[in-house]
Design a protein around this motif. Sequence first.
Motif, PDB file in Angstrom:
ATOM      1  N   LEU A 148      -8.347  -4.924   2.458  1.00  0.00           N
ATOM      2  CA  LEU A 148      -7.610  -5.420   1.324  1.00  0.00           C
ATOM      3  C   LEU A 148      -7.605  -4.491   0.086  1.00  0.00           C
ATOM      4  O   LEU A 148      -6.690  -4.395  -0.417  1.00  0.00           O
TER       5      LEU A 148
ATOM      6  N   GLU B 255      -7.647  -1.527  -0.110  1.00  0.00           N
ATOM      7  CA  GLU B 255      -6.966  -0.445   0.166  1.00  0.00           C
ATOM      8  C   GLU B 255      -5.372  -0.788  -0.121  1.00  0.00           C
ATOM      9  O   GLU B 255      -4.813   0.013  -0.746  1.00  0.00           O
ATOM     10  N   TRP B 256      -5.131  -1.919   0.393  1.00  0.00           N
ATOM     11  CA  TRP B 256      -3.706  -2.391   0.048  1.00  0.00           C
ATOM     12  C   TRP B 256      -3.321  -2.890  -1.553  1.00  0.00           C
ATOM     13  O   TRP B 256      -2.255  -2.697  -1.819  1.00  0.00           O
ATOM     14  N   GLU B 257      -4.280  -3.633  -2.006  1.00  0.00           N
ATOM     15  CA  GLU B 257      -4.170  -3.802  -3.295  1.00  0.00           C
ATOM     16  C   GLU B 257      -4.163  -2.678  -4.168  1.00  0.00           C
ATOM     17  O   GLU B 257      -3.242  -2.877  -5.092  1.00  0.00           O
TER      18      GLU B 257
ATOM     19  N   LEU C 204      -2.445   0.151  -3.586  1.00  0.00           N
ATOM     20  CA  LEU C 204      -1.000   0.362  -3.306  1.00  0.00           C
ATOM     21  C   LEU C 204      -0.167   0.052  -4.630  1.00  0.00           C
ATOM     22  O   LEU C 204       0.735   0.438  -4.902  1.00  0.00           O
TER      23      LEU C 204
END
Lengths: 251, 428
Positions: free
Chosen positions: B421, B423-425, B427
Amino acid sequence: MLRIRNLHVEVDSRPILKGLDLDVGAGEVHAIMGPNGSGKSTLAQVLAGREDYRVTAGTVELDGRDLLAMAPEERARAGVFLAFQYPIEIPGVNNAYLLKAALNAQRKARGLPEIDAFEFMKLIGAKLEAMQMSRDFLHRSVNEGFSGGEKKRNEILQMLMLEPRLALLDETDSGLDVDALKIVANGINSLRSPERAIVLVTHYERLLELVVPDYVHVLAGGRIVKSGDRALARELDERGYDWIQAEAAAS
Amino acid sequence: MSEMLIERQFERQKDTLPGAFEPRKRALAAFLERGYPTRRDEAWRYTDLKPIAEAEFDAPAAADARTRERVRARVEETAPPADATRIVIADGLVDEALSTPPNEIALARLVGDERLDRIGRTAASAHPLALLNRAFARDGIRVHVAAGKAATAPLEIVLVASGNGRIAQHPRIVIDLERNAALDVVVRAIDLDDAEGWLNVVFDVVQAEGSRLRIFRLQEHGDRLDSTSFLSARLDKDASLVAGYVDLGGRVTRNDIDVELAGPGASADLFGVFVASPGRHVDDEIHVDHAAPHTRSETAFRGIADRDGRGVFRGKLLVRPGAQKIDARQSSDNLLLADKAEIDTRPELEIYADDVKCSHGATVGELDEDQMFYLRSRGLDADSARALLTFAFANVLLGRLEPAPLRERAVARVAGGLAGLVEWESLR
């Protein structure tokens, strides 16, 4: 692939589907048309596993498996995808995360390794391009603040990423302008293949000009009352539904 | 009876308290007039201070070398923000050896400083815990940003409980922003191991015309620490304040925010997220006083309670007579994850002007069924969908935290087991 027999469904104790039969084979595109309130959306939602719609009789098989016994996520993992008529907003979850989580959940269920970040970005990049969506979109919350057309495109984007075996599209054409309709239709057509089946729920003929169905069914009063080919859709467009309902009542 | 305890503590400590004694005595006397708030008091209806009032506390002592090393390690391990200048306050005492003060803004230690008293001259002085802080404060800092100056890096203030005994600490932070000055402050509250004790911190903020202050606070106490905080801010013309609170730990946590919009054009954005996991009690009491016309405020708090976790929110919006053209919004949204969990929310509006735009709303509910179905129809199992929606509920406000490393830590802590999570946050 999909075999529905004598399906009866109640919503809030009100019977909506009353003995529906339908067969959808691999490689086929079916359109289900019908007047408002005939049960088209109920059918789509029940097939995807919505729990508050109560099945009171009948069977649904997907590749010989009892679809109705499966949880919504099991159906998704078995290749069922529903493009929602009203896609749900999920503030606080960004699109990239949802796409990746969904893809990995399905890959895992099929014994495939998780997709790595690089591969994922490559894949999503291509699909975004196909749907003519900008990359910023990935960092926005799921459907939040999207226009009607953006929401529908997002559903198709998810579908392209997940590559379902059985795609159910619930009124995906409603609320789209001509350009958006073309993009959405191209997206759907790109998924047509001998292994896949597509069921389009709609009450307009215009989508069917772009995604040409193999079969057209008319759903009225909770049952399929007439089936035919593309010519039937044209006839419905010209004559409306009244004659069919009259015909059905007479028989 | 618990008041006797606090008098005894004061007697024992008085010879070691720095600075003028009289103001301390006056503050204690003012506190004793009414004593600890009880649940008969509107502002304390759902929060019982008994565990604090009836505990025997030790006085803080300067850290020995070993403790200091452990504090340093803990501060580093809980890290962000990377480029901040840092002040470490351990057990209520500023640790200069562990601090890296900025050179662009003026910092002074508050040992015995008469500026400690400023809060005693404002209406906020009536707050019982602020009075106790005044009586017992041993240390703190004054941050002063000169007119027109904008600090380039955030100032990080780390409040640490060392767990060397059961310590009551009362640090005091005074922030003065001159005309058009700007500052970001990050406050982190952490413990060593499973520290027991009470942290009672006061933030006393005065903002001159056009100044901009943002305070982001992440509280990650353990299970045995009680934490009370009081922020009083007075904003002059066109000044703006952002305060974002995230409470993830602690046994009893109570945050008071008291903002006075004293000049036209002043604005306050207050938000908070708490996760009352089992055994925790979190209470946010937020007051916004629109004392001048053309002022705006937004208050948005979200709470999550699980099992026997308990949450409380009370928001008071006051629009004074003659304070026209006000834009004030308040929302409190809460999520209950279990039957036994409880959150009480009370938004209150008091409006004495007629040309105002005010709104408030409060919700307490469970996860949305439509959202659950949507996620499951995409292949997420029910547990993952629940975890993701719970996270998302908080993330809506966590996204406002600055700087990024602080936001990412808060996100990671809340996201817990959701792999990938962060990692994507990041972005975003």
